[in-house]
Motif scaffolding. Structure first.
Motif, PDB file in Angstrom:
ATOM      1  N   PHE A 135      58.454   6.371  99.866  1.00 30.58           N
ATOM      2  CA  PHE A 135      57.837   5.232  99.186  1.00 30.58           C
ATOM      3  C   PHE A 135      56.770   4.564 100.030  1.00 30.58           C
ATOM      4  N   VAL A 136      57.098   4.368 101.298  1.00 31.21           N
ATOM      5  CA  VAL A 136      56.169   3.666 102.189  1.00 31.21           C
ATOM      6  C   VAL A 136      54.823   4.388 102.233  1.00 31.21           C
ATOM      7  N   THR A 137      54.886   5.698 102.494  1.00 29.74           N
ATOM      8  CA  THR A 137      53.654   6.456 102.651  1.00 29.74           C
ATOM      9  C   THR A 137      52.933   6.624 101.321  1.00 29.74           C
ATOM     10  N   MET A 138      53.708   6.856 100.263  1.00 29.87           N
ATOM     11  CA  MET A 138      53.088   7.030  98.949  1.00 29.87           C
ATOM     12  C   MET A 138      52.307   5.766  98.575  1.00 29.87           C
ATOM     13  N   SER A 139      52.939   4.596  98.718  1.00 28.81           N
ATOM     14  CA  SER A 139      52.224   3.391  98.279  1.00 28.81           C
ATOM     15  C   SER A 139      51.068   3.068  99.221  1.00 28.81           C
ATOM     16  N   ALA A 140      51.219   3.392 100.501  1.00 29.88           N
ATOM     17  CA  ALA A 140      50.095   3.170 101.417  1.00 29.88           C
ATOM     18  C   ALA A 140      48.909   4.045 101.019  1.00 29.88           C
ATOM     19  N   THR A 141      49.197   5.291 100.621  1.00 28.42           N
ATOM     20  CA  THR A 141      48.131   6.196 100.202  1.00 28.42           C
ATOM     21  C   THR A 141      47.420   5.658  98.960  1.00 28.42           C
ATOM     22  N   VAL A 142      48.227   5.222  97.981  1.00 23.84           N
ATOM     23  CA  VAL A 142      47.623   4.698  96.753  1.00 23.84           C
ATOM     24  C   VAL A 142      46.756   3.478  97.071  1.00 23.84           C
ATOM     25  N   THR A 143      47.306   2.549  97.846  1.00 23.06           N
ATOM     26  CA  THR A 143      46.539   1.344  98.188  1.00 23.06           C
ATOM     27  C   THR A 143      45.255   1.727  98.909  1.00 23.06           C
TER      28      THR A 143
END
Ligand SMILES: Nc1ncnc2c1ncn2[C@@H]1O[C@H](COP(=O)(O)OP(=O)(O)OP(=O)(O)O)[C@@H](O)[C@H]1O
Ligand SMILES: [Mg+2]
Lengths: 526, 256
Positions: A135-143
């Motif tokens: 989750f952490v990396t996925m949302s950082a990528t999207v942001t």
């Protein structure tokens, strides 16, 4: 330039001085057995014990590292790919939302026994570590991708570049700092995941195995040693990525943990919108089902969604199962809520105080950041040692696991309150408290909600770990017990129920947040 | 319909839905830029100049009307590598060096960079950034960045060139120099050029025609031909004819 460097050196020296003072104080407290009758051993005692145990550590460290590292790698590769997909396709983001919320809200401890049941060898550790990173990396990528400077995108588009060119030439590169800070935050999550899976059983080596094995032996220095070893592992990876990030961006960005899954705003209304929402909510169940079917685990062990419903409502033992579940919930939920509220309130108060006295953040932030890199499991036994096995330990653990991330989020949010807004009220002679009331508190609302979203799953995880390891009550204990009795139905039920509760809380926060912020014309903070 | 490398806008409208109202950024604008011509677009802030450029670049779709660039749709022309553009703000990529930024269109169009090393060096020389080839945009001043953007616009030898206030951040002296250089480049390449500018003198110095726009809704007020002979030398700025044309444009801007 020179002044800047001198200032930085001064601050580093001050930090070093504080650290030394802290260690000396700790040594004194430990030597004199001042805290909880020796539950806080002196650093020297921890070191000596560590040296005596040096034969044990390599295999345990290696095993945990293997699980964490593989999980970190797999989880982050999937996360970055998913993040790119969600950033490029709003429909995919909307579809994946249910799954993303579920993964975010999932208390890893709840599914650790399930993973141990359905997989063997290192797989449960890798899977849980990967889930922790996702989750952490996925949302950082999207942001990172969605915040790409539009003007740069225009240049590429003006030469006929399509989405592939945009990704390749602009978006991925401009998201790199965000992705790297995601990886940094994901490092402790990977270690935590691996250790939690080790709790679930399977395998002779690993820091989690070592921890469980040492728990009954009343050997505080060893427990501290194990905790610090786990923290050290997470800290190393954290530092590695912080270094790479600093190299790339020349500035290390603030560490905030994202708590919003992508795919909220999408102007698809009516039937299509409702269908998307429905599919998105059904997707986690479909994935659960599909996985079990794919693995071909016997239905006795692996419960599908229908299997869980059957166990809880229609099977012969349904009534006792319900009773046990409800009484566990009656113990777990009040403490979770109480601990979370107290942790958030404490964090909010301290963050506000730090506006009046900025020195507080400066001296406290390093501690808060270090605890963020400290895997939760490493903290729990230490708190158990300090506080005993009563219900108060649950409360303290919950407060401490929600406090730090909430404080970091809030303090950074308050730090972003515009100077000019503060200057306006200051120009009229407002004292710090009026400044708080008129500017800082209203402006910090989005961050308070972000902190709440973040706190929900962590609070539940904290309570369950404490119950499992320390008090023998509530959902955590029910999970541990069912593991011992091979009560597969209950293991699955507890896992599902705790995830659902977590999602429910999370959604409540989201709904309240939307209402409140909309009325005030504010945007949610990620 | 314009043939060759011309730009043709026919009844083009573009409306933006704001919170309560609708902003009519462009209202049925028709404009024909023949192949090889130099057109300057001038008008008050917010009259839709940048919007017009974005439409012609295929970055935005009109709410009504048709646009063709070199006889094709804007997107097709862009994909074919016929167009070049410099935006109002330089929009450089902070992680690419000056050279790398200038080479960006080549990467997008899938052209080999090695075929262009001489070209890139020449452009860097042209915009006066020799010695800064490896510098990152963060190490350059605003004016230097804008010059990089101009070099980037020229790297593909475009047949249709769009410039959105490319000299906005330059000082008056450098601006004059760049105007002279731009005229020289244009006379060599004869690219169809559409230049958005706030400088009346710049428009008169460079353009064959100056299109004066008016706002709310964005529309074309007047088109003024500039019959000054080429090449125009810097002393043309002080001539009688030049001043007369400037006055005519000022008047048109005031809405007469
Ligand atoms: N993406 C957008 N969304 C909403 N409104 C927009 C958008 N882009 C432009 N507008 C509106 O369209 C109008 C024209 O904008 P445009 O950028 O084309 O002006 P301009 O002539 O280039 O002005 P300037 O000289 O200041 O650059 C303005 O009123 C602006 O508010
Ligand atoms: Mg503009």
């Amino acid at each position: 330039m020179a002044i800047d460097a001198a200032g930085r050196r001064g601050r580093h020296l001050a930090g070093l001085r504080n650290a030394i003072i802290l260690i000396v104080l700790w040594e004194l407290l430990g030597q004199l057995k001042l805290v909880a009758g020796g539950a806080l051993p002196a650093p020297s005692a921890v070191l000596i014990r560590f040296w005596q145990d040096r034969g044990d550590y390599p295999l345990h460290l290696l095993a945990t590292f293997e699980g964490a590292a593989l999980g970190f790698f797999i989880g982050n590769v999937v996360a970055i790919a998913a993040g790119i997909l969600f950033a490029v396709s709003p429909v995919a983001a909307r579809l994946g939302r249910g799954l993303n919320v579920a993964i975010f809200a999932l208390p890893p401890i709840a599914i650790s026994p399930i993973l141990v049941l359905t997989f063997s060898g290192m797989t449960p550790r890798i899977a849980l570590a990967a889930l922790g990173c996702y989750f952490v990396t996925m949302s950082a990528t999207v942001t990172g991708i969605t915040q790409t400077d539009r003007r740069m995108l225009d240049v590429v588009r003006a030469y006929g570049g399509g989405w592939v060119a945009l990704l390749r030439l602009v978006e991925i590169r401009s998201a790199l700092p965000a992705i790297l800070s995601g990886l940094r935050v994901a490092a402790p999550a990977a270690v935590l995941g691996s250790v939690l899976a080790e709790f679930g059983g399977g395998g002779r080596y690993g820091l989690g195995v070592y921890l469980i094995g040492s728990l009954g032996r009343a050997d505080p220095p060893r427990l501290w040693g194990i905790g610090l070893a786990a923290t050290g592992m997470a800290l190393l990876v954290y530092a590695l990525f912080a270094l790479i990030e600093a190299r790339i961006t020349h500035t290390t960005r603030a560490v905030t943990v994202a708590a919003t899954p992508p795919g909220t705003p999408l102007a698809i209304g009516g039937f299509a919108g409702a269908a998307l929402t429905l599919i998105s909510a059904a997707l986690p169940f479909a994935v659960w089902w599909g996985f079990l079917k794919m693995l071909g685990t016997p239905p006795m062990i692996a419960k599908t969604p229908l299997g869980v419903i059957d166990y809880l409502f229609f099977a012969q033992s349904a009534e006792t199962a319900q009773l046990r579940l409800l009484s566990a919930l009656a113990q777990t939920l009040p403490l979770t809520l109480l601990g979370m509220t107290a942790g958030l309130a404490f964090a909010f108060a301290l963050a506000l105080a730090s506006v009046v006295r900025p020195g507080i953040v400066r001296s406290f932030m390093p501690v808060a950041l270090v605890t963020q890199t400290m895997p939760l499991v490493a903290l729990t036994p230490l708190l158990v040692l300090l506080l005993g096995r009563g219900p108060s330990v649950i409360l303290w653990i919950t407060v401490s696991v929600t406090f730090f991330p909430a404080f970091v989020t809030l303090a950074q949010g308050l730090g972003m309150v515009s100077r000019s807004a503060l200057d306006v009220v200051r120009a009229y002679g407002a004292n710090p408290f009026i400044q708080l009331r008129l500017v800082s508190i209203p402006a910090s609302l989005p961050y308070l909600f972000a902190a709440m979203r973040l706190a929900v799953p962590r609070a539940l995880l904290g309570v369950m770990i404490a119950e499992w390891l320390a008090t023998g009550t509530g959902l955590g204990n029910l999970l541990n017990q069912s593991r011992g009795y091979l009560d597969y139905g209950m293991i699955w039920t507890v896992a599902v129920v705790s995830v659902l509760i977590s999602i429910l809380f999370y959604q409540i926060v989201i709904v309240v947040e939307r209402r409140v912020l909309q009325r005030r014309g504010m945007q949610p903070a990620s | 319909m314009t043939t060759g490398t011309g730009i043709a806008l026919k009844d083009v409208s573009r409306a933006f839905a704001a919170r309560e109202t609708v902003v009519q950024a462009l209202d049925r604008v028709s404009l024909d830029c023949p192949a090889g011509s130099f057109t300057a677009l001038i008008g008050p802030s917010g009259c839709g100049k940048s919007t017009m450029l974005r439409l012609a670049l295929g970055l935005d779709a009109p709410s009504g009307g048709t646009i063709s660039v070199a006889g094709q749709s804007p997107q097709a022309a862009a994909k074919a590598g016929l167009t070049g553009v410099a935006f109002q703000d330089a929009a450089l990529m902070p992680w690419r060096s000056v050279e790398g930024n200038i080479a960006l269109p080549l990467d997008v169009l899938g052209r080999k960079r090695s075929d262009y090393t001489g070209k890139i060096a020449g452009l860097i020389d042209l915009v006066g950034l020799k010695g800064f080839e490896k510098a990152l945009p963060g190490e350059l001043s605003g004016g230097m960045r804008q010059r990089v953007a101009i070099a980037r616009a020229l790297v593909t030898d475009p047949q249709v060139l769009f410039l959105d206030e490319p000299f906005g951040a330059l000082d008056q002296i450098l601006r004059r120099q760049m105007n002279v250089e731009l005229q020289r480049i244009w006379m060599e390449s004869r690219a169809t050029t559409l230049l958005v500018t706030h400088g009346i003198d710049e428009a008169v110095f460079l353009a064959d025609r100056v299109v004066v726009m008016q706002s709310r809704p964005g529309r074309i007020g007047k088109i003024i031909d500039i019959p000054l002979p080429r090449p125009r030398l810097p002393d043309v700025f002080t001539t009688e004819a030049f001043h007369a044309l400037e006055d005519e444009i000022t008047e048109a801007l005031d809405g007469h």
